[in-house]
Design a protein around this motif. Structure first.
Motif, PDB file in Angstrom:
ATOM      1  N   ASP A  67     -17.931 -17.607 -21.010  1.00 39.22           N
ATOM      2  CA  ASP A  67     -19.259 -17.657 -20.395  1.00 39.22           C
ATOM      3  C   ASP A  67     -19.156 -18.356 -19.051  1.00 39.22           C
ATOM      4  O   ASP A  67     -18.119 -18.940 -18.726  1.00 39.22           O
ATOM      5  CB  ASP A  67     -20.288 -18.356 -21.306  1.00 39.22           C
ATOM      6  CG  ASP A  67     -19.859 -19.749 -21.722  1.00 39.22           C
ATOM      7  OD1 ASP A  67     -19.194 -20.431 -20.928  1.00 39.22           O
ATOM      8  OD2 ASP A  67     -20.197 -20.167 -22.845  1.00 39.22           O
TER       9      ASP A  67
ATOM     10  N   ARG B 235     -22.904 -14.696 -20.923  1.00 32.82           N
ATOM     11  CA  ARG B 235     -22.030 -15.008 -22.065  1.00 32.82           C
ATOM     12  C   ARG B 235     -21.396 -13.738 -22.630  1.00 32.82           C
ATOM     13  O   ARG B 235     -22.077 -12.722 -22.789  1.00 32.82           O
ATOM     14  CB  ARG B 235     -22.835 -15.661 -23.183  1.00 32.82           C
ATOM     15  CG  ARG B 235     -23.535 -16.941 -22.753  1.00 32.82           C
ATOM     16  CD  ARG B 235     -24.281 -17.537 -23.935  1.00 32.82           C
ATOM     17  NE  ARG B 235     -25.037 -18.714 -23.554  1.00 32.82           N
ATOM     18  CZ  ARG B 235     -24.579 -19.963 -23.583  1.00 32.82           C
ATOM     19  NH1 ARG B 235     -23.341 -20.196 -23.986  1.00 32.82           N
ATOM     20  NH2 ARG B 235     -25.344 -20.972 -23.226  1.00 32.82           N
TER      21      ARG B 235
ATOM     22  N   SER C 299     -23.817 -24.222 -26.034  1.00 28.39           N
ATOM     23  CA  SER C 299     -25.195 -24.360 -26.501  1.00 28.39           C
ATOM     24  C   SER C 299     -25.658 -23.144 -27.306  1.00 28.39           C
ATOM     25  O   SER C 299     -26.536 -23.263 -28.162  1.00 28.39           O
ATOM     26  CB  SER C 299     -26.146 -24.614 -25.321  1.00 28.39           C
ATOM     27  OG  SER C 299     -26.257 -23.476 -24.510  1.00 28.39           O
TER      28      SER C 299
ATOM     29  N   ARG D 242     -16.377 -21.066 -18.928  1.00 31.13           N
ATOM     30  CA  ARG D 242     -15.473 -21.341 -20.060  1.00 31.13           C
ATOM     31  C   ARG D 242     -14.357 -20.310 -20.018  1.00 31.13           C
ATOM     32  O   ARG D 242     -14.610 -19.099 -20.044  1.00 31.13           O
ATOM     33  CB  ARG D 242     -16.225 -21.261 -21.398  1.00 31.13           C
ATOM     34  CG  ARG D 242     -17.090 -22.456 -21.651  1.00 31.13           C
ATOM     35  CD  ARG D 242     -17.436 -22.629 -23.135  1.00 31.13           C
ATOM     36  NE  ARG D 242     -18.150 -23.895 -23.294  1.00 31.13           N
ATOM     37  CZ  ARG D 242     -19.487 -24.010 -23.225  1.00 31.13           C
ATOM     38  NH1 ARG D 242     -20.236 -22.942 -23.046  1.00 31.13           N
ATOM     39  NH2 ARG D 242     -20.043 -25.193 -23.360  1.00 31.13           N
TER      40      ARG D 242
HETATM   41  P1  5GP Z   1     -23.787 -24.049 -22.276  1.00 34.99           P
HETATM   42  O1  5GP Z   1     -25.212 -23.593 -22.168  1.00 34.99           O
HETATM   43  O2  5GP Z   1     -23.084 -23.406 -23.430  1.00 34.99           O
HETATM   44  O3  5GP Z   1     -23.645 -25.541 -22.259  1.00 34.99           O
HETATM   45  O4  5GP Z   1     -23.045 -23.544 -20.933  1.00 34.99           O
HETATM   46  C1  5GP Z   1     -22.831 -22.180 -20.689  1.00 34.99           C
HETATM   47  C2  5GP Z   1     -21.923 -22.017 -19.486  1.00 34.99           C
HETATM   48  O5  5GP Z   1     -22.598 -22.393 -18.303  1.00 34.99           O
HETATM   49  C3  5GP Z   1     -20.643 -22.862 -19.526  1.00 34.99           C
HETATM   50  O6  5GP Z   1     -19.590 -22.117 -18.973  1.00 34.99           O
HETATM   51  C4  5GP Z   1     -20.957 -24.056 -18.648  1.00 34.99           C
HETATM   52  O7  5GP Z   1     -19.807 -24.542 -18.012  1.00 34.99           O
HETATM   53  C5  5GP Z   1     -21.941 -23.458 -17.649  1.00 34.99           C
HETATM   54  N1  5GP Z   1     -22.988 -24.414 -17.256  1.00 34.99           N
HETATM   55  C6  5GP Z   1     -24.220 -24.550 -17.768  1.00 34.99           C
HETATM   56  N2  5GP Z   1     -24.914 -25.529 -17.130  1.00 34.99           N
HETATM   57  C7  5GP Z   1     -24.105 -26.014 -16.189  1.00 34.99           C
HETATM   58  C8  5GP Z   1     -24.239 -27.037 -15.182  1.00 34.99           C
HETATM   59  O8  5GP Z   1     -25.276 -27.688 -15.024  1.00 34.99           O
HETATM   60  N3  5GP Z   1     -23.155 -27.242 -14.387  1.00 34.99           N
HETATM   61  C9  5GP Z   1     -21.994 -26.534 -14.520  1.00 34.99           C
HETATM   62  N4  5GP Z   1     -20.955 -26.807 -13.708  1.00 34.99           N
HETATM   63  N5  5GP Z   1     -21.846 -25.553 -15.426  1.00 34.99           N
HETATM   64  C10 5GP Z   1     -22.878 -25.302 -16.271  1.00 34.99           C
END
Ligand code: 5GP
Length: 252
Positions: free
Chosen positions: A186, A105, A111, A210
């Motif tokens: 991220d 990140r 999250s 992202r």
């Molecule tokens: P967050 O934890 O904020 O939901 O995700 C953080 C970053 O990791 C984001 O860019 C998100 O797209 C990627 N990411 C997290 N888990 C997954 C997953 O299971 N599949 C995909 N395609 N991306 C994920």
């Protein structure tokens, strides 16, 4: 006309399907060490509770990922990428996947924003590397280095290599996206073992990154699908257009 016979490059034939995930299918080839990764249009979010289709996502993601893997390889990152075979197929080295999803990140979002109670958009003073246990049934919960070690998901040496590679990928991707007017907020990486080496696997696409337009902060990634923001295909297309403009269209 030359009399020399040209031997055609043999394309590995798609063999048995051995894995189908949310966005990709994996097929064996005649070579045990090579696998074909097929990109689907299916899109899921929130641990597959939300499902849909993004038209031609598979084609766009295969091309974006191929361009980025080539760029990373050129800059010294070891990846599973071998070559792009067709619109939706990529030839990759077979991996024994390390069941740790690595998120890097640069800006608060998603999250992290929820967990820390900080609004999206704050730039971090340095990149944060996070681990998640790759386990769909549990919704990929966050874990730390100790969890990964004690539960035998990876060795300390492997985690050191993974951290180093993740930060190097981050540096290279921040630079690449910045040069085409995109902020890399991220992204998620997956790594695997291949012949005693740790290689970067999976894909690098707007599904798992992202990406915000540097001028307008408009989202250009899967958050458009997750949050029903519309113009999903157009955003992926625009990421592809900018990355192609920068890295060029090359075969293989
Ligand atoms: P967050 O934890 O904020 O939901 O995700 C953080 C970053 O990791 C984001 O860019 C998100 O797209 C990627 N990411 C997290 N888990 C997954 C997953 O299971 N599949 C995909 N395609 N991306 C994920």
């Amino acid at each position: 006309m030359s009399s020399r016979i040209k031997i055609p490059r043999t394309t590995p034939l798609r063999g048995e399907k051995f894995y189908e995930g949310k966005a990709k299918i994996l097929y064996r080839t005649a070579d045990k060490k090579l696998v074909i990764q097929y990109f689907k249009d299916d899109a899921t979010a929130f641990n597959a509770q939300k499902r849909g289709t993004i038209v031609d996502k598979g084609v766009m993601n295969n091309e974006i990922s191929s361009l980025i893997f080539r760029y990373l390889e050129k800059n010294g990152v070891k990846t599973h990428f071998v070559e792009k075979l067709s619109d939706r197929e990529m030839l990759v080295r077979s991996l024994e996947i390390v069941p740790v999803e690595v998120v890097v990140r640069n800006i608060v979002a998603g999250s992290l924003s929820k967990r820390m109670g900080i609004p999206e958009g704050e730039t971090l003073k340095r990149p944060i590397v996070e681990y998640y246990y790759k386990k769909d049934e549990l919704g990929d919960p966050p874990i730390n280095r100790d969890h990964a070690l004690v539960f035998g998901l990876a060795t300390g040496k492997e985690l050191d290599k993974i951290d180093k590679a993740a930060l190097k990928v981050n540096k290279l991707l921040v630079r690449l996206f910045k040069s085409v007017g995109i902020k890399l907020v991220d992204f998620k990486l997956e790594f695997g073992r291949h012949k005693n080496k740790i290689l970067l696997g999976d894909e690098i696409t707007p599904d798992g990154c992202r990406l915000w337009d540097a001028k307008t902060n408009e989202k250009m990634d899967k958050d458009r699908f997750r949050r029903d923001l519309g113009k999903i295909e157009e955003s992926y297309q625009e990421v592809l257009r900018r990355v192609t403009e920068k890295l060029g269209k090359k075969k293989g």
